[in-house]
Design an enzyme around this catalytic site. Sequence first.
Site, mmCIF file in Angstrom:
data_model
loop_
_atom_site.group_PDB
_atom_site.id
_atom_site.type_symbol
_atom_site.label_atom_id
_atom_site.label_comp_id
_atom_site.label_asym_id
_atom_site.label_seq_id
_atom_site.Cartn_x
_atom_site.Cartn_y
_atom_site.Cartn_z
ATOM 1 N N TYR A 104 0.712 -0.937 0.094
ATOM 2 C CA TYR A 104 -0.128 -0.127 0.151
ATOM 3 C C TYR A 104 0.541 1.230 -0.178
ATOM 4 O O TYR A 104 0.817 2.016 -0.638
ATOM 5 C CB TYR A 104 -0.919 -0.093 1.145
ATOM 6 C CG TYR A 104 -2.232 -0.563 1.076
ATOM 7 C CD1 TYR A 104 -2.457 -2.010 0.499
ATOM 8 C CD2 TYR A 104 -3.238 -0.487 2.096
ATOM 9 C CE1 TYR A 104 -3.692 -2.337 -0.039
ATOM 10 C CE2 TYR A 104 -4.257 -1.553 2.109
ATOM 11 C CZ TYR A 104 -4.463 -2.266 1.526
ATOM 12 O OH TYR A 104 -5.830 -2.478 1.176
ATOM 13 N N SER A 105 1.282 1.431 1.478
ATOM 14 C CA SER A 105 2.754 2.621 1.350
ATOM 15 C C SER A 105 3.126 2.985 -0.187
ATOM 16 O O SER A 105 4.102 2.620 -0.040
ATOM 17 C CB SER A 105 3.388 2.428 2.342
ATOM 18 O OG SER A 105 1.847 2.232 4.039
ATOM 19 N N GLU A 160 -8.337 -5.551 10.240
ATOM 20 C CA GLU A 160 -7.552 -4.995 10.367
ATOM 21 C C GLU A 160 -6.901 -5.397 12.059
ATOM 22 O O GLU A 160 -5.606 -6.097 12.565
ATOM 23 C CB GLU A 160 -6.068 -3.927 10.119
ATOM 24 C CG GLU A 160 -5.323 -3.820 9.224
ATOM 25 C CD GLU A 160 -3.855 -2.770 8.833
ATOM 26 O OE1 GLU A 160 -4.454 -2.274 8.405
ATOM 27 O OE2 GLU A 160 -2.842 -3.495 9.603
ATOM 28 N N SER A 201 6.413 -4.670 4.897
ATOM 29 C CA SER A 201 6.780 -5.341 6.320
ATOM 30 C C SER A 201 6.511 -7.235 5.693
ATOM 31 O O SER A 201 5.637 -7.502 4.619
ATOM 32 C CB SER A 201 5.617 -5.376 7.502
ATOM 33 O OG SER A 201 5.050 -4.479 8.026
HETATM 34 C C1 LIG Z 1 5.590 -1.014 11.773
HETATM 35 C C2 LIG Z 1 5.636 -0.442 10.174
HETATM 36 C C3 LIG Z 1 4.812 -1.156 9.690
HETATM 37 C C4 LIG Z 1 4.752 -0.877 8.247
HETATM 38 N N1 LIG Z 1 4.288 -2.192 7.173
HETATM 39 C C5 LIG Z 1 3.698 -1.697 6.301
HETATM 40 C C6 LIG Z 1 3.513 -2.336 5.139
HETATM 41 O O1 LIG Z 1 3.552 -3.596 5.360
HETATM 42 N N2 LIG Z 1 2.743 -2.373 3.642
HETATM 43 C C7 LIG Z 1 2.410 -1.302 3.724
HETATM 44 O O2 LIG Z 1 1.748 -0.527 2.796
HETATM 45 N N3 LIG Z 1 2.418 -0.269 4.591
HETATM 46 C C8 LIG Z 1 3.195 -0.341 6.048
HETATM 47 N N4 LIG Z 1 3.705 0.318 6.867
HETATM 48 C C9 LIG Z 1 3.214 2.395 6.465
HETATM 49 C C10 LIG Z 1 2.653 2.969 7.102
HETATM 50 O O3 LIG Z 1 0.934 2.437 6.459
HETATM 51 C C11 LIG Z 1 2.855 4.101 7.112
HETATM 52 O O4 LIG Z 1 3.178 4.808 7.946
HETATM 53 C C12 LIG Z 1 1.512 4.884 7.632
HETATM 54 O O5 LIG Z 1 0.033 5.100 7.149
HETATM 55 C C13 LIG Z 1 1.985 7.088 8.205
HETATM 56 O O6 LIG Z 1 2.419 6.804 7.046
HETATM 57 P P1 LIG Z 1 3.511 8.060 6.363
HETATM 58 O O7 LIG Z 1 4.234 6.782 6.921
HETATM 59 O O8 LIG Z 1 4.012 7.789 5.217
HETATM 60 O O9 LIG Z 1 4.114 9.069 7.183
HETATM 61 P P2 LIG Z 1 2.334 10.556 6.751
HETATM 62 O O10 LIG Z 1 1.563 10.411 6.258
HETATM 63 O O11 LIG Z 1 3.710 10.616 5.939
HETATM 64 O O12 LIG Z 1 2.748 10.847 8.475
HETATM 65 C C14 LIG Z 1 3.847 11.725 8.597
HETATM 66 C C15 LIG Z 1 2.772 12.634 10.335
HETATM 67 O O13 LIG Z 1 2.028 13.024 10.093
HETATM 68 C C16 LIG Z 1 1.020 12.724 9.890
HETATM 69 N N5 LIG Z 1 -0.058 12.806 9.729
HETATM 70 C C17 LIG Z 1 -0.806 13.113 7.509
HETATM 71 N N6 LIG Z 1 -1.721 13.987 7.720
HETATM 72 C C18 LIG Z 1 -1.948 14.164 8.164
HETATM 73 C C19 LIG Z 1 -3.151 14.678 8.538
HETATM 74 N N7 LIG Z 1 -4.755 14.630 7.876
HETATM 75 N N8 LIG Z 1 -4.319 15.384 9.788
HETATM 76 C C20 LIG Z 1 -3.093 15.367 11.092
HETATM 77 N N9 LIG Z 1 -1.887 14.764 10.855
HETATM 78 C C21 LIG Z 1 -1.847 14.083 9.774
HETATM 79 C C22 LIG Z 1 0.205 11.675 10.972
HETATM 80 O O14 LIG Z 1 -0.364 11.158 11.890
HETATM 81 C C23 LIG Z 1 2.529 11.542 10.963
HETATM 82 O O15 LIG Z 1 2.658 11.952 12.625
HETATM 83 C C24 LIG Z 1 4.236 -0.020 8.165
HETATM 84 C C25 LIG Z 1 4.474 0.909 8.182
HETATM 85 C C26 LIG Z 1 5.511 0.852 10.049
HETATM 86 C C27 LIG Z 1 6.050 1.374 11.006
#
Ligand SMILES: Cc1cc2nc3c(=O)[nH]c(=O)nc-3n(C[C@H](O)[C@H](O)[C@H](O)COP(=O)(O)OP(=O)(O)OC[C@H]3O[C@@H](n4cnc5c(N)ncnc54)[C@H](O)[C@@H]3O)c2cc1C
Length: 382
Positions: free
Chosen positions: A117-118, A234, A152
């Site tokens: 996804y991400s 989930e 992951s």
């Molecule tokens: C341990 C771990 C395992 C993971 N495994 C997977 C996986 O297997 N597959 C996969 O696809 N993804 C995976 N992820 C990714 C995870 O889904 C994303 O990290 C998560 O969705 C946040 O996205 P980002 O890291 O791009 O942060 P961003 O979206 O850039 O956010 C950064 C900060 O801004 C804040 N923010 C963003 N938008 C808003 C808003 N509209 N209002 C207020 N605050 C906001 C967020 O809360 C965060 O604090 C994993 C992440 C972790 C940490």
Amino acid sequence: MDFDFGPEHDAFRSEARDWLASHVSGAADRRTWEHTLGAAGWIGLGWGEDGYGNRRATLTQQVVWAEEYARSGAPARSGHIGENLLAPTLLAHGTDEQKARFLPPIAAGAELWCQGYSEPGAGSDLAGVRTAAVREPDGRTYRVTGQKIWTSLAREADWCFVLARTEPGSVRHHGLTFLLVPMDQPGRIEVRPIRQMTGTSDFNEVFFDGAHAEHVVGGEGDGWRVAMSLLGFERGVSTLAQQIGFAEELGAVVRAAVASGAVHDPVVRERLVRQWAELRTMRWNALRTLGGFGDAGAPSVTKLLWAGWHQRLGELAVLVRGAAAGVGPADWSASAPYELDAAQHLFLFSRADTIYGGSDQIQRTIIAERVLGLPREPKGAV
Ligand SMILES: Cc1cc2nc3c(=O)[nH]c(=O)nc-3n(C[C@H](O)[C@H](O)[C@H](O)COP(=O)(O)OP(=O)(O)OC[C@H]3O[C@@H](n4cnc5c(N)ncnc54)[C@H](O)[C@@H]3O)c2cc1C
């Protein structure tokens, strides 16, 4: 209110406990363990349908199994993405052919999955996905090009479900498609591990360069609906099992506080008791939700509660250890990451709890909009 499951579940609990007791000690690597679980029919208990090599269990039996699993000290599951995310999605949106092709190997523990996804520009804002899938002239297969991140288990996985843009020029949640992509495509898929501050690499970057895909779930252009439906799966009974693990971690922190003498500090005592009380509250909240008494915000409330709780436990774990928590064992070599002890690992890894599966901020927005009925967040607010 009676929170016990009742004697009618004792036989199932005994069966689960006995099986785990006789198999856990022989668990070799995580993949072999998945095969062992699958051969005994323990994968797919919650699918609601049997006949794929799985057993069918009631909701309470699933909770009992999850609790016994957590207590048994069995290895962390590497098949949970296929079992708990993809399989329910296929049961809801897949064709009969897709169910027949993909569910039996998941139930057998033979095929592992990861979640694509991400992306670097699409995390909380998943509709920003840019990975593209172009249909081949045969009209049936696709070539996938783009980058996923934080994936992951990508190195262990045989398959990845990928959210990709199939309609060039489409924006946001339009024009997306949910594709099943085989990972064994040398030269077309590259997996690069991401080194974390724990020293381990639990997740990865995945680069697709014209990777081949032929299975679409839910139809072309319907990817957003399928992807959101998957996110709804989930968490469920696993929340209660997770709490068994939490109780064990809290017990270890209490024992460390007694050993170090930190337990005599009134502030530490207060925080330990607070963790215990909050864990009880989380259990009742989870049982209430599973019993169908939750509202539209229940999954978000659950996520907020456990993620913050676990992070505070990590902070407490290093606090009670004092300065010793900041150093590694005497024999660590400068060239390699040293083995973290349980408290250090808990502290460092729990920093991610408030991010994955939807960050705290996103959960609060969901509660604000869907439960409290507050005005919607203005577009581009962040
Ligand atoms: C341990 C771990 C395992 C993971 N495994 C997977 C996986 O297997 N597959 C996969 O696809 N993804 C995976 N992820 C990714 C995870 O889904 C994303 O990290 C998560 O969705 C946040 O996205 P980002 O890291 O791009 O942060 P961003 O979206 O850039 O956010 C950064 C900060 O801004 C804040 N923010 C963003 N938008 C808003 C808003 N509209 N209002 C207020 N605050 C906001 C967020 O809360 C965060 O604090 C994993 C992440 C972790 C940490």
